[in-house]
Scaffold this motif. Structure first.
Motif, PDB file in Angstrom:
ATOM      1  N   HIS A  73       0.814  -1.228   0.000  1.00 50.82           N
ATOM      2  CA  HIS A  73       0.000   0.000   0.000  1.00 50.82           C
ATOM      3  C   HIS A  73       0.848   1.278   0.000  1.00 50.82           C
ATOM      4  O   HIS A  73       0.544   2.236   0.714  1.00 50.82           O
ATOM      5  N   ILE A  74       1.889   1.293  -0.828  1.00 50.13           N
ATOM      6  CA  ILE A  74       2.749   2.480  -0.926  1.00 50.13           C
ATOM      7  C   ILE A  74       2.017   3.582  -1.692  1.00 50.13           C
ATOM      8  O   ILE A  74       1.449   3.346  -2.763  1.00 50.13           O
ATOM      9  N   SER A  75       2.052   4.787  -1.153  1.00 47.36           N
ATOM     10  CA  SER A  75       1.459   5.955  -1.816  1.00 47.36           C
ATOM     11  C   SER A  75       2.398   7.148  -1.692  1.00 47.36           C
ATOM     12  O   SER A  75       3.165   7.254  -0.727  1.00 47.36           O
ATOM     13  N   ARG A  76       2.336   8.017  -2.698  1.00 47.23           N
ATOM     14  CA  ARG A  76       3.031   9.309  -2.632  1.00 47.23           C
ATOM     15  C   ARG A  76       2.273  10.293  -3.510  1.00 47.23           C
ATOM     16  O   ARG A  76       2.384  10.278  -4.735  1.00 47.23           O
ATOM     17  N   GLY A  77       1.493  11.137  -2.870  1.00 45.08           N
ATOM     18  CA  GLY A  77       0.717  12.137  -3.603  1.00 45.08           C
ATOM     19  C   GLY A  77      -0.175  11.506  -4.656  1.00 45.08           C
ATOM     20  O   GLY A  77      -0.749  10.432  -4.478  1.00 45.08           O
ATOM     21  N   ASN A  78      -0.265  12.184  -5.818  1.00 46.80           N
ATOM     22  CA  ASN A  78      -1.088  11.685  -6.917  1.00 46.80           C
ATOM     23  C   ASN A  78      -0.316  10.819  -7.896  1.00 46.80           C
ATOM     24  O   ASN A  78      -0.884  10.320  -8.871  1.00 46.80           O
ATOM     25  N   GLN A  79       0.986  10.647  -7.641  1.00 41.68           N
ATOM     26  CA  GLN A  79       1.810   9.923  -8.612  1.00 41.68           C
ATOM     27  C   GLN A  79       1.933   8.438  -8.298  1.00 41.68           C
ATOM     28  O   GLN A  79       2.140   7.621  -9.195  1.00 41.68           O
ATOM     29  N   VAL A  80       1.815   8.088  -7.022  1.00 43.38           N
ATOM     30  CA  VAL A  80       1.891   6.687  -6.604  1.00 43.38           C
ATOM     31  C   VAL A  80       0.698   6.426  -5.691  1.00 43.38           C
ATOM     32  O   VAL A  80       0.600   7.011  -4.611  1.00 43.38           O
ATOM     33  N   LYS A  81      -0.211   5.547  -6.127  1.00 45.52           N
ATOM     34  CA  LYS A  81      -1.483   5.397  -5.433  1.00 45.52           C
ATOM     35  C   LYS A  81      -1.706   3.960  -4.975  1.00 45.52           C
ATOM     36  O   LYS A  81      -2.067   3.093  -5.780  1.00 45.52           O
ATOM     37  N   ASP A  82      -1.429   3.696  -3.716  1.00 47.94           N
ATOM     38  CA  ASP A  82      -1.801   2.421  -3.073  1.00 47.94           C
ATOM     39  C   ASP A  82      -1.247   1.213  -3.839  1.00 47.94           C
ATOM     40  O   ASP A  82      -1.980   0.342  -4.279  1.00 47.94           O
ATOM     41  N   ILE A  83       0.072   1.175  -3.972  1.00 46.01           N
ATOM     42  CA  ILE A  83       0.737   0.118  -4.739  1.00 46.01           C
ATOM     43  C   ILE A  83       1.186  -1.015  -3.816  1.00 46.01           C
ATOM     44  O   ILE A  83       1.841  -0.775  -2.797  1.00 46.01           O
ATOM     45  N   SER A  84       0.874  -2.238  -4.203  1.00 46.99           N
ATOM     46  CA  SER A  84       1.337  -3.428  -3.472  1.00 46.99           C
ATOM     47  C   SER A  84       1.852  -4.461  -4.473  1.00 46.99           C
ATOM     48  O   SER A  84       1.212  -4.704  -5.497  1.00 46.99           O
ATOM     49  N   PHE A  85       3.009  -5.060  -4.172  1.00 43.94           N
ATOM     50  CA  PHE A  85       3.541  -6.159  -4.997  1.00 43.94           C
ATOM     51  C   PHE A  85       4.655  -6.844  -4.226  1.00 43.94           C
ATOM     52  O   PHE A  85       5.118  -6.352  -3.193  1.00 43.94           O
ATOM     53  N   SER A  86       5.114  -7.977  -4.740  1.00 39.18           N
ATOM     54  CA  SER A  86       6.225  -8.686  -4.120  1.00 39.18           C
ATOM     55  C   SER A  86       7.249  -9.053  -5.180  1.00 39.18           C
ATOM     56  O   SER A  86       6.946  -9.106  -6.374  1.00 39.18           O
ATOM     57  N   LEU A  87       8.476  -9.326  -4.724  1.00 40.92           N
ATOM     58  CA  LEU A  87       9.580  -9.692  -5.609  1.00 40.92           C
ATOM     59  C   LEU A  87      10.293 -10.901  -5.025  1.00 40.92           C
ATOM     60  O   LEU A  87      10.566 -10.950  -3.817  1.00 40.92           O
ATOM     61  N   GLN A  88      10.588 -11.881  -5.879  1.00 43.52           N
ATOM     62  CA  GLN A  88      11.279 -13.093  -5.450  1.00 43.52           C
ATOM     63  C   GLN A  88      12.795 -12.959  -5.669  1.00 43.52           C
ATOM     64  O   GLN A  88      13.245 -12.230  -6.554  1.00 43.52           O
ATOM     65  N   LYS A  89      13.565 -13.674  -4.868  1.00 38.51           N
ATOM     66  CA  LYS A  89      14.985 -13.825  -5.175  1.00 38.51           C
ATOM     67  C   LYS A  89      15.114 -14.519  -6.533  1.00 38.51           C
ATOM     68  O   LYS A  89      14.415 -15.497  -6.793  1.00 38.51           O
TER      69      LYS A  89
END
Length: 533
Positions: A301-317
């Motif tokens: 749930h990363i957000s920053r103003g109007n440019q980044v809105k409620d982002i969620s994801f994962s990354l594997q090795k």
């Protein structure tokens, strides 16, 4: 004209193989040919335009015509050649070949000033305004009316500005500072500036990228007013849906080539998408065997103003996770937020199962995150320093003895990575500004690999490097993934995204528009997600 037509009819009715010869002998052929081929409605015609940069054919025999009083949209995926064409029209680049006609006469556009003098203005996505000057001062910057040759006549420029704004239907005080205006009104000032130069052609580059719905409606009203005045507009946008609201015709570019031109009322979005991406993957990507080894990064749930809105994801090795999307979709802004270059307003970052606080790039680096920026020259390298000094830049402690840098250790470290990454340089002391783009990018990578980097963020990893260097760089990325490093790759090149990723996330207007398994992904699916409203 009537005499010419009669002459042509009489010659053509005389069926002789020598008819063309006689026309040429009489010196009339070119003039008569012009009668038939000239498009009296065209204000700008480009024919067989070519432009080549080192290792890249940016434009290959491209044609483009703009009629008086029309809005002509120019579309194509990133790297299709749109920007290069616009820079040729505006005088930033000189064409290598082809013909440009303005109002029916051949011209050689010598530079930006010459383009403006012809009546061509460009409104870029990043506005060219001085924040702490007034609207009037910005509009007439460099062209000020003066009293006694030295003092700016403020009353005069304010009155002229008020008239231009009124004609556009804009209620603004000419003395208002640009810094006090919103984005939409700043854009209107750019349009007013273009009109103050008696522009007959206005080029708009992604004009709605930073606007809300109501502001877009106002912009479209202004564009219709400009059309009614006979002003021609070249309209560049990745938002395909809006073309049916504003454009008369649309031209598609792909891989530096002209593909097609359509009347907007006679075409559909799906056809445009097919024409924009309809090609085989030309790049040969190295074979990659995926060896995913468990989650290394989780973003919630990363957000920053109007440019980044409620982002969620994962990354594997061991995974290469591709991030696709159009310019302004928020991809780079998301990566800068994860890296701590921009402060998040909400959300959590979890590395190897533990939440970490990342408020600055130093925090990210200490937690094993590296960010290879899209602009290596400005943000990734110290161009006037050596290869050796750039490689050791991120971990000076490795080569320090107290307060002194151990020259031998620094040299050994540089030599190790010059060999490991096959960096082509005369020696470790060479200033990096003299290296090719591909070797500069390897130096950027080396400076991160000297640390214990667990997560590598690549933003446009092969921008500005030639095909051979690209293949080598792809192999390096695969080797890093195979060693267990988690890689996030932001790229505007769809073949690169499809050829290198294990999984693809598509962003659109600051949000995740969709996620695709690599086996199910293709260019049309990516572009459909990237352009959906």
């Amino acid at each position: 004209m009537y005499g010419y037509l009669c002459f042509v009819v009489s010659i053509l009715s005389f069926k002789s193989e020598n008819s063309l010869f006689y026309l040429e002998r009489l010196g009339e052929f070119e003039a008569i040919k012009g009668v038939f081929t000239m498009n009296t409605n065209s204000i700008l015609e480009l024919s067989a335009i070519t432009k080549k940069f080192p290792g890249v054919m940016a434009l290959d025999q491209v044609d483009f015509k703009l009629k008086k009083g029309e809005v002509h949209a120019l579309v194509g995926e990133n790297g299709a050649g749109k920007s290069t064409l616009i820079k040729i029209i505006s005088g930033v680049h000189k064409k290598d070949g082809g013909l440009i006609k303005f109002k029916g006469k051949e011209v050689e556009i010598k530079g930006p000033k010459h383009s403006r003098d012809l009546g061509i203005s460009v409104i870029y996505q990043e506005f060219n305004l001085v924040p702490y000057l007034s609207i009037a001062e910005n509009i007439f910057l460099g062209r000020e009316n003066t009293k006694a040759g030295t003092i700016i006549n403020q009353d005069s420029i304010n009155q002229q500005t008020k008239k231009i704004l009124t004609d556009l239907g804009i209620k603004l005080d000419p003395t208002t500072r640009i810094a006090d205006l919103g984005v939409a009104m700043q854009q209107m000032v750019e349009i007013a500036k273009a009109l103050s130069m008696d522009s007959e052609i206005i080029i708009m580059d992604e004009p709605t990228a930073a606007l809300g719905e109501s502001e877009i409606e106002e912009l479209f009203k202004t564009i219709n007013n400009l059309k009614a005045k006979g002003i021609s507009i070249i309209y560049i946008s990745h938002r395909l849906k809006e073309l049916w609201q504003v454009a008369d015709r649309v031209t598609v570019f792909r891989d530096g080539q002209y593909i097609n031109t359509h009347l907007i009322e006679e075409t559909e979005k799906e056809l445009l998408i097919k024409e924009m991406v309809g090609r085989e993957l030309k790049e040969q990507f190295p074979t990659k065997s995926s060896n995913l080894q468990g989650e290394i990064l989780k973003v919630e749930h990363i957000s920053r103003g109007n440019q980044v809105k409620d982002i969620s994801f994962s990354l594997q090795k061991g995974e290469i996770l591709g991030f696709a999307g159009l310019v302004g979709s928020g991809r780079t802004e998301l990566m800068r937020t994860i890296f701590g270059a921009d402060k998040k307003s909400a959300g959590k970052i979890i590395i190897a199962g533990q939440e970490v606080k990342i408020n600055t790039p130093r925090d990210a680096i200490e937690n094993g995150i590296a960010f290879i920026t899209e602009d290596r020259k400005k943000q990734g390298l110290v161009l006037v320093r050596s290869v050796k000094e750039n490689i050791s830049l991120t971990d000076i402690n490795q080569i320090m003895n107290g307060l002194v840098i151990e020259a031998d250790q620094e040299a050994d470290l540089a030599d190790e990575f010059i060999e490991k990454l096959n960096i082509k340089t005369p020696d470790r002391e060479q200033e990096v500004r003299f290296l090719s783009g591909g070797n500069q990018q390897k130096v950027v990578l080396a400076k991160w690999l000297i640390r214990e980097t667990k997560i590598l963020i690549f933003d446009e990893p092969t921008r500005g490097i030639d095909v051979g260097a690209k293949k080598e760089f792809y192999s390096l990325m695969n080797e890093l993934a195979a060693s267990g490093v988690g890689i996030i790759m932001v790229s505007s090149e769809l073949p690169e995204i499809l050829g290198m990723s294990d999984r693809i996330i598509v962003m659109n207007q600051g949000k995740i528009a969709g996620e695709l398994d690599i086996d199910a992904a293709d260019q049309e699916k990516i572009l459909s997600l990237a352009t959906k409203e």
